[in-house]
Structures are given as structure tokens and as C-alpha cells.
Scaffold this active site. Structure first.
Site, PDB file in Angstrom:
ATOM      1  N   LYS A  71       0.736  -1.104  -0.136  1.00 35.52           N
ATOM      2  CA  LYS A  71       0.114  -0.092   0.171  1.00 35.52           C
ATOM      3  C   LYS A  71       0.893   1.245   0.176  1.00 35.52           C
ATOM      4  O   LYS A  71       2.042   1.140   0.372  1.00 35.52           O
ATOM      5  CB  LYS A  71      -1.009  -0.105   1.092  1.00 35.52           C
ATOM      6  N   TYR A  85     -12.459  -2.037  -3.782  1.00 30.20           N
ATOM      7  CA  TYR A  85     -13.146  -2.405  -2.433  1.00 30.20           C
ATOM      8  C   TYR A  85     -14.765  -2.003  -2.406  1.00 30.20           C
ATOM      9  O   TYR A  85     -15.141  -1.624  -1.587  1.00 30.20           O
ATOM     10  CB  TYR A  85     -12.482  -1.389  -1.486  1.00 30.20           C
ATOM     11  N   ARG A 144      -1.858 -14.165   4.104  1.00 33.32           N
ATOM     12  CA  ARG A 144      -2.534 -13.698   4.956  1.00 33.32           C
ATOM     13  C   ARG A 144      -1.852 -13.632   6.394  1.00 33.32           C
ATOM     14  O   ARG A 144      -1.841 -12.729   7.329  1.00 33.32           O
ATOM     15  CB  ARG A 144      -4.179 -14.127   5.036  1.00 33.32           C
ATOM     16  N   ARG A 161       2.160  -6.302   9.094  1.00 35.84           N
ATOM     17  CA  ARG A 161       1.494  -5.308   9.501  1.00 35.84           C
ATOM     18  C   ARG A 161       1.831  -4.829  11.058  1.00 35.84           C
ATOM     19  O   ARG A 161       1.969  -3.785  11.511  1.00 35.84           O
ATOM     20  CB  ARG A 161       0.132  -5.757   9.494  1.00 35.84           C
ATOM     21  N   ASN A 186      -1.963  -0.131   6.765  1.00 34.70           N
ATOM     22  CA  ASN A 186      -1.539  -1.206   7.369  1.00 34.70           C
ATOM     23  C   ASN A 186      -0.837  -2.139   6.443  1.00 34.70           C
ATOM     24  O   ASN A 186      -0.758  -3.118   6.537  1.00 34.70           O
ATOM     25  CB  ASN A 186      -2.937  -2.196   7.709  1.00 34.70           C
ATOM     26  N   HIS A 242      -2.172  -5.587   1.640  1.00 33.83           N
ATOM     27  CA  HIS A 242      -3.424  -6.195   1.162  1.00 33.83           C
ATOM     28  C   HIS A 242      -3.394  -7.543   0.756  1.00 33.83           C
ATOM     29  O   HIS A 242      -2.314  -7.856  -0.070  1.00 33.83           O
ATOM     30  CB  HIS A 242      -4.248  -5.427   0.237  1.00 33.83           C
ATOM     31  N   GLU A 275      -9.918 -10.230  -7.644  1.00 33.48           N
ATOM     32  CA  GLU A 275      -8.816  -9.437  -7.387  1.00 33.48           C
ATOM     33  C   GLU A 275      -7.902  -9.388  -8.353  1.00 33.48           C
ATOM     34  O   GLU A 275      -7.150  -8.343  -8.842  1.00 33.48           O
ATOM     35  CB  GLU A 275      -8.396  -9.418  -5.903  1.00 33.48           C
TER      36      GLU A 275
HETATM   37  P1  CMP Z   1      -7.480  -4.568   3.506  1.00 34.05           P
HETATM   38  O1  CMP Z   1      -6.933  -5.881   3.979  1.00 34.05           O
HETATM   39  O2  CMP Z   1      -6.862  -4.088   2.543  1.00 34.05           O
HETATM   40  O3  CMP Z   1      -9.106  -4.629   3.386  1.00 34.05           O
HETATM   41  C1  CMP Z   1      -9.817  -3.463   3.533  1.00 34.05           C
HETATM   42  C2  CMP Z   1      -9.108  -2.275   4.176  1.00 34.05           C
HETATM   43  O4  CMP Z   1      -9.955  -1.423   4.643  1.00 34.05           O
HETATM   44  C3  CMP Z   1      -8.128  -2.926   5.350  1.00 34.05           C
HETATM   45  O5  CMP Z   1      -7.190  -3.777   4.799  1.00 34.05           O
HETATM   46  C4  CMP Z   1      -7.834  -1.507   6.005  1.00 34.05           C
HETATM   47  O6  CMP Z   1      -6.531  -0.898   5.224  1.00 34.05           O
HETATM   48  C5  CMP Z   1      -9.053  -0.554   5.725  1.00 34.05           C
HETATM   49  N1  CMP Z   1      -9.729  -0.465   6.745  1.00 34.05           N
HETATM   50  C6  CMP Z   1     -10.093   0.872   7.568  1.00 34.05           C
HETATM   51  N2  CMP Z   1     -10.909   0.768   8.567  1.00 34.05           N
HETATM   52  C7  CMP Z   1     -11.199  -0.599   8.726  1.00 34.05           C
HETATM   53  C8  CMP Z   1     -11.898  -1.194   9.898  1.00 34.05           C
HETATM   54  N3  CMP Z   1     -12.361  -0.590  10.894  1.00 34.05           N
HETATM   55  N4  CMP Z   1     -12.251  -2.743   9.400  1.00 34.05           N
HETATM   56  C9  CMP Z   1     -11.664  -3.083   8.603  1.00 34.05           C
HETATM   57  N5  CMP Z   1     -10.801  -2.449   7.602  1.00 34.05           N
HETATM   58  C10 CMP Z   1     -10.708  -1.317   7.760  1.00 34.05           C
END
Ligand code: CMP
Length: 139
Positions: free
Chosen positions: A11, A51, A87, A104, A114, A117, A128
Site C-alpha cells: 500500500k 473495495y 494472510r 502489519r 496497514n 493487502h 482481485e
Molecule cells: P484490507 O485488507 O486492504 O481490506 C480493507 C481495508 O480497509 C483494510 O485492509 C484497511 O486498510 C481498511 N480499513 C480501515 N478501517 C477498517 C476497519 N474498521 N475494519 C476493516 N478494515 C478497515
């Protein structure tokens, strides 16, 4: 375990801090093959489409602004059980809850920023991978 592919993204928070090389090194050391790799900036619309399952969640506007704020590295990773293994290497979504040694935990600074992804299931991985990468890149 069968060979599998997953979509990974480094990211903008990680790319802008010069962490892409370190994360790629950990991907290699963990035994993944990099099938495709591309570095570019996403448009807001691309981030929103990617998303789309989160549309309507309170964090959606900030998330899509963040994901289109700078360059990302988009990767197709291959390994036996790649979806679960990537993951595991990333750790929990919220860096504060991620296990020690995970990407992370080490490099994420908030639940949004974070650093990486990963697809969460075979169906999402298929969507994806095809969302960002062409058939030729995935040969
Ligand atoms: P990702 O695994 O890319 O999937 C969705 C993304 O939304 C997550 O990582 C975070 O970067 C972002 N995000 C921000 N706030 C939240 C939240 N409260 N719960 C889950 N994802 C969040």
C-alpha cells in the site's frame, strides 16, 4: 497442498516510506513465486471498484482516498496455499492486533495504513487478480 495464487498489494504508506524492497524480500524468503508485479498509482475510481464490497462502510471514503494517494505495488503471488500463507505473513488487519514478526505488526501504523493487502478467499483472489492484472501478465 495445491498451488494457488493470491493478489497482494503493497500500500501507499509502505511504498512512500521505502519499505517495498524489504516486503518483497520477505515475500521471496517465505517461498512465494512472484508471477506478476506492477508499480503504479491507482485512480480513486479504481480503488472504489476494488473495495466495492466495503462501499457503505464508514471507512470507505478514507480508504479509497488513501489507496489512491500514491504509488502501490500490485503482485500476483503463487505458492501452495498462497491465500492463507500471505494472510499469515501480513498478520491481522489492525496492526495493533497483529502477531509479532508479521508485516502489519512491524510496518503498519493504523487499521487503514496497514502496509499490505491480500485476498481473503479463492473467489476474491480470482476477482482481485483479474481486476488489476491482464491475462498476459498472469500467464
Ligand atoms: P484490507 O485488507 O486492504 O481490506 C480493507 C481495508 O480497509 C483494510 O485492509 C484497511 O486498510 C481498511 N480499513 C480501515 N478501517 C477498517 C476497519 N474498521 N475494519 C476493516 N478494515 C478497515
Amino acid at each position: 497442498m495445491a498451488e494457488e495464487r493470491t493478489l497482494a498489494i503493497i500500500k501507499p504508506d509502505a511504498v512512500s516510506r521505502g519499505l517495498a524492497g524489504e516486503i518483497l524480500s520477505r515475500i521471496h524468503k517465505a517461498g512465494f513465486a512472484i508471477v506478476a508485479i506492477e508499480s503504479r498509482r491507482l485512480s480513486r475510481e479504481e480503488a472504489e471498484g476494488f473495495y466495492a464490497v466495503h462501499r457503505g462502510r464508514p471507512f470507505f471514503p478514507d480508504l479509497t482516498a488513501f489507496m489512491s494517494s500514491g504509488k502501490v505495488v500490485i503482485l500476483a503471488l503463487e505458492a501452495p496455499g498462497a491465500i492463507a500463507r500471505w494472510r499469515e505473513l501480513m498478520g491481522a488487519t489492525d496492526p495493533a492486533k497483529a502477531a509479532p514478526g508479521t508485516l502489519r505488526k512491524e510496518f503498519g501504523t493504523s487499521i487503514q495504513n496497514n502496509c499490505t493487502h491480500g485476498s481473503d478467499a479463492p473467489e476474491t483472489a480470482a476477482f482481485e487478480l483479474s481486476y488489476f492484472l491482464s491475462g498476459r501478465q498472469l500467464l
